[in-house]
Motif scaffolding. Structure first.
Motif, PDB file in Angstrom:
ATOM      1  N   MET A 148      34.633 -45.596  -7.864  1.00  0.00           N
ATOM      2  CA  MET A 148      33.866 -45.798  -9.062  1.00  0.00           C
ATOM      3  C   MET A 148      32.698 -45.794  -7.900  1.00  0.00           C
ATOM      4  SD  MET A 148      33.273 -49.938  -9.811  1.00  0.00           S
ATOM      5  CE  MET A 148      34.985 -50.336 -10.399  1.00  0.00           C
ATOM      6  N   SER A 149      31.544 -45.542  -8.932  1.00  0.00           N
ATOM      7  CA  SER A 149      30.266 -45.027  -7.855  1.00  0.00           C
ATOM      8  C   SER A 149      29.050 -46.402  -8.143  1.00  0.00           C
ATOM      9  CB  SER A 149      29.686 -43.985  -8.747  1.00  0.00           C
ATOM     10  OG  SER A 149      29.037 -43.737 -10.128  1.00  0.00           O
ATOM     11  N   GLY A 150      28.618 -46.572  -7.189  1.00  0.00           N
ATOM     12  CA  GLY A 150      27.359 -47.651  -7.669  1.00  0.00           C
ATOM     13  C   GLY A 150      26.583 -47.993  -6.299  1.00  0.00           C
ATOM     14  N   VAL A 151      25.474 -48.348  -6.199  1.00  0.00           N
ATOM     15  CA  VAL A 151      24.771 -48.784  -5.469  1.00  0.00           C
ATOM     16  C   VAL A 151      25.963 -48.818  -4.080  1.00  0.00           C
ATOM     17  CG1 VAL A 151      23.582 -49.700  -4.056  1.00  0.00           C
ATOM     18  CG2 VAL A 151      22.936 -50.243  -6.276  1.00  0.00           C
ATOM     19  N   TYR A 207      26.742 -35.493  -1.126  1.00  0.00           N
ATOM     20  CA  TYR A 207      25.253 -35.951  -2.021  1.00  0.00           C
ATOM     21  C   TYR A 207      24.411 -36.991  -1.600  1.00  0.00           C
ATOM     22  CZ  TYR A 207      24.666 -36.566  -6.669  1.00  0.00           C
ATOM     23  OH  TYR A 207      23.824 -36.772  -8.203  1.00  0.00           O
ATOM     24  N   GLU A 208      25.209 -38.280  -0.686  1.00  0.00           N
ATOM     25  CA  GLU A 208      24.461 -39.461  -1.070  1.00  0.00           C
ATOM     26  C   GLU A 208      22.920 -39.299   0.373  1.00  0.00           C
ATOM     27  OE1 GLU A 208      26.436 -42.891  -1.456  1.00  0.00           O
ATOM     28  OE2 GLU A 208      27.266 -42.062  -3.568  1.00  0.00           O
ATOM     29  N   ILE A 209      23.836 -38.116   0.939  1.00  0.00           N
ATOM     30  CA  ILE A 209      22.771 -38.240   2.308  1.00  0.00           C
ATOM     31  C   ILE A 209      21.769 -37.370   2.383  1.00  0.00           C
ATOM     32  CG2 ILE A 209      22.654 -37.378   4.902  1.00  0.00           C
ATOM     33  CD1 ILE A 209      25.509 -38.724   5.454  1.00  0.00           C
TER      34      ILE A 209
END
Ligand SMILES: Nc1ncnc2c1ncn2[C@@H]1O[C@H](COP(=O)(O)OP(=O)(O)OP(=O)(O)O)[C@@H](O)[C@H]1O
Ligand SMILES: Cc1ncsc1CCO
Length: 257
Positions: A148-151, A207-209
């Motif tokens: 579940m993606s999100g902040v 991806y997020e870094i």
């Protein structure tokens, strides 16, 4: 097999991380593609009944040889067609990983009355504890991995569960950030076959870094300039990995839940 909105962006993200993308909406060639040893993304973003039938053919072809398959049920909670689409796909084969935002994963889990007003999740209805429980129980029920993606992202294989708090707010201000996260994870799952959860976590962190690095750059002034900088930063992390330099991972904000 991604949606018409993000095909070009997804192909560029795949290239940046060192994968070899091919956008195919033709289920009849899925057998040949599966034999090449890659992963499949089934993204429902712009699905029609014809596209769904191609998705089901491709799902069967990858399942037949155990190739990794990701379901991205884009906008699953927005329309009746999409709710039915999720059920048809989940009944049609095995997905190694299902990823979506809160509204999408709640729909996958079977929650009634989820009202997405578009592809975005909208305001969160669940606190972190409930999100963790939902992801964990859905993964255990489906015998797969649920993200579940999100902040804060929550990922589980039913036994091991992690929260990841990396990322940048601009990811929420551009189209296709969830879709291309799926592209990234599928690419890594094609290579790391032993531990699928490890593969998915590695994809999320890369991806997020990369997004954090891009968002902090002086030349990035908003979502528009963020996109090319983000592709560059994905490429830089890939180059660092090739050199054996894993320092980028020190930025990881991951916790066991
Ligand atoms: N405000 C934010 N801060 C940090 N990271 C974010 C933020 N919003 C989204 N992200 C990240 O963006 C990525 C996509 O998540 P999101 O939940 O926005 O997907 P989505 O709604 O499916 O996107 P889309 O429909 O545009 O493809 C994830 O890696 C998530 O962690
Ligand atoms: C905006 C949009 N509509 C269908 S798919 C898509 C891309 C984000 O998922």
């Amino acid at each position: 097999m991604t949606n018409l909105v993000v095909q070009n962006f997804a192909a560029n993200v795949a290239l940046a991380i060192g994968a070899s993308p091919i956008m195919s909406n033709n289920g009849l060639e899925a057998g040949d593609l599966a034999a090449l040893g890659g992963g499949l993304v089934v993204n429902m973003g712009t699905t029609t009944s014809e596209i769904r039938s191609n998705h089901l053919k491709a799902l069967a072809a990858y399942n037949a040889i155990g190739g990794p398959v990701i379901l991205d049920p884009v906008g699953a909670g927005a329309t009746q067609q999409r709710r039915e689409g999720v059920k048809a796909l989940m009944a049609g084969g095995y997905f190694d990983l299902i990823k979506g935002n809160e509204g999408e994963i709640r729909t996958v889990a079977g929650a009634q009355g989820v009202k997405q007003h578009g592809v975005d999740s909208g305001a969160s209805q669940l606190d972190l504890k409930d999100r963790i429980t939902l992801v964990k129980t859905t993964a255990a029920r489906e015998s797969n991995i649920v993200l579940m993606s999100g902040v804060v992202d929550v990922i589980s294989d039913g036994e091991r569960t992690f929260t990841i708090s990396n990322g940048h707010k601009y990811l929420g201000e551009i189209t296709g950030s969830g879709c291309t996260l799926g592209t990234t994870i599928a690419s890594i799952m094609a290579v790391e076959r032993e531990d699928k959860l490890l593969a998915a976590v590695a994809g999320i962190l890369m991806y997020e870094i990369a997004a954090e690095r891009a968002g902090e750059r002086e030349d990035v002034k908003g979502p528009g300039t963020f996109v090319p900088a983000f592709i560059d930063e994905l490429y830089h992390i890939r180059e660092e990995c090739v050199r054996g330099d894993g320092k980028w991972m020190e930025a990881a904000k991951i916790e066991s839940a």
